[in-house]
Design a protein around this motif. Structure first.
Motif, PDB file in Angstrom:
ATOM      1  N   SER A  34     -28.553  15.855  60.277  1.00  0.00           N
ATOM      2  CA  SER A  34     -28.332  14.909  59.502  1.00  0.00           C
ATOM      3  C   SER A  34     -27.480  15.517  58.262  1.00  0.00           C
ATOM      4  CB  SER A  34     -29.695  14.534  58.749  1.00  0.00           C
ATOM      5  OG  SER A  34     -29.502  13.675  57.684  1.00  0.00           O
ATOM      6  N   VAL A  65     -28.615   7.915  58.673  1.00  0.00           N
ATOM      7  CA  VAL A  65     -28.393   9.373  58.732  1.00  0.00           C
ATOM      8  C   VAL A  65     -29.739  10.282  58.466  1.00  0.00           C
ATOM      9  CG1 VAL A  65     -26.846  11.245  57.880  1.00  0.00           C
ATOM     10  CG2 VAL A  65     -25.843   9.009  58.130  1.00  0.00           C
ATOM     11  N   SER A  66     -30.438   9.682  57.381  1.00  0.00           N
ATOM     12  CA  SER A  66     -31.445  10.575  56.841  1.00  0.00           C
ATOM     13  C   SER A  66     -32.495  10.535  58.029  1.00  0.00           C
ATOM     14  CB  SER A  66     -32.157  10.039  55.707  1.00  0.00           C
ATOM     15  OG  SER A  66     -32.615   8.580  55.887  1.00  0.00           O
TER      16      SER A  66
END
Length: 273
Positions: free
Chosen positions: A26, A18-19
């Motif tokens: 994000s 996700v980062s």
């Protein structure tokens, strides 16, 4: 609601993926995950309120009066509950700064609804520290048909700065009384912590205090009970960076002695820990 447990390495992998998304996407994706599978599925504001109360009591234990004073908070998070606690006990106001604009209106509204529906529990929590007039004002605010984050922040005299830099606040010298955080400093690299404390030295008044609650545990152990609170100490820096080097679970893994050295090197005298 059933407890949801996730193996920590899987959680780390999801956070890392996700980062890598563009920042806005994000943030939204991670919030969705937290809301459906993490700690934001059900909002309970009591833990953070207790954090504010504990800070207030620590200040009073040093024969200082927090009433009518200006607080500075590093790391607002999703819900400004610690500043709310300060205001409910009589603070003049709080300047709350966060690197990331995490604040969520729906979570604030849910927290206030919890407070309104559990009035007795909240009254017991604060006890004699509570400013009853302010608490009644808060309860009246929760009865409004429409919710506004701006109106809420104005009510509890909270100035929210995000994205902001606690190491470069642009605040005037000698403008705050208490420099605080609640389980935030463990997420900040040591070099930046030095800068934050140095900036705090500039903006705090002569008789001010730094009061910071630091969680030394491996935060993955909060949701994965198969590992210990010091699980992360077995890994070298490079290996640990692969697991938790992202914006969502960075932990500096500093120990208590490290923080004592950090504060003392900034000219501080430790009054309690």
């Amino acid at each position: 609601m059933r407890a949801f447990s996730m193996q920590w390495k899987l959680k780390a992998k999801i956070q890392n993926i996700v980062s890598y998304l563009p920042k806005a996407a994000s943030y939204n994706a991670y919030y969705w995950i937290q809301r459906h599978f993490g700690g934001l599925r059900r909002v309970n504001p009591l833990k953070a309120l207790i954090g504010g109360i504990e800070t207030w009591k620590r200040i009073k234990s040093q024969d200082r009066s927090p009433s009518g004073k200006v607080f500075f908070e590093v790391g607002t998070g999703r819900i400004p509950l610690v500043p709310l606690a300060y205001w409910l006990m009589g603070a003049e106001g709080t300047i709350s700064i966060d690197l990331n604009p995490y604040l969520k209106e729906e979570l604030i509204a849910e927290s206030l609804r919890y407070i309104s529906e559990n009035e007795g529990e909240v009254l017991k929590l604060f006890g004699s520290l509570l400013d009853n007039d302010r608490f009644n004002s808060l309860l009246n605010f929760t009865k409004k048909t429409s919710f506004s984050t701006t109106e809420f922040l104005n009510l509890c005299q909270t100035s929210y700065i995000a994205p902001g830099d606690a190491a470069d606040t642009r605040l005037p010298d000698n403008s705050i009384d208490f420099h605080t955080s609640y389980t935030v400093f463990e997420h900040i690299p040591i070099d930046i912590l030095r800068e934050i404390i140095g900036e705090g030295n500039r903006i705090i008044r002569k008789n001010g205090l730094f009061v910071h609650r630091i969680d030394y545990s491996d935060h993955f152990s909060h949701s994965d009970k198969s590992i210990s609170a010091i699980n992360f100490l077995q890994y070298g820096d490079d290996e640990w960076q692969k697991y938790a080097g992202n914006r969502y679970m960075y932990m500096n893994r500093l120990r208590h002695d490290d923080f004592i050295i950090l504060f003392e090197s900034a000219g501080h005298r430790i009054l309690g820990s």
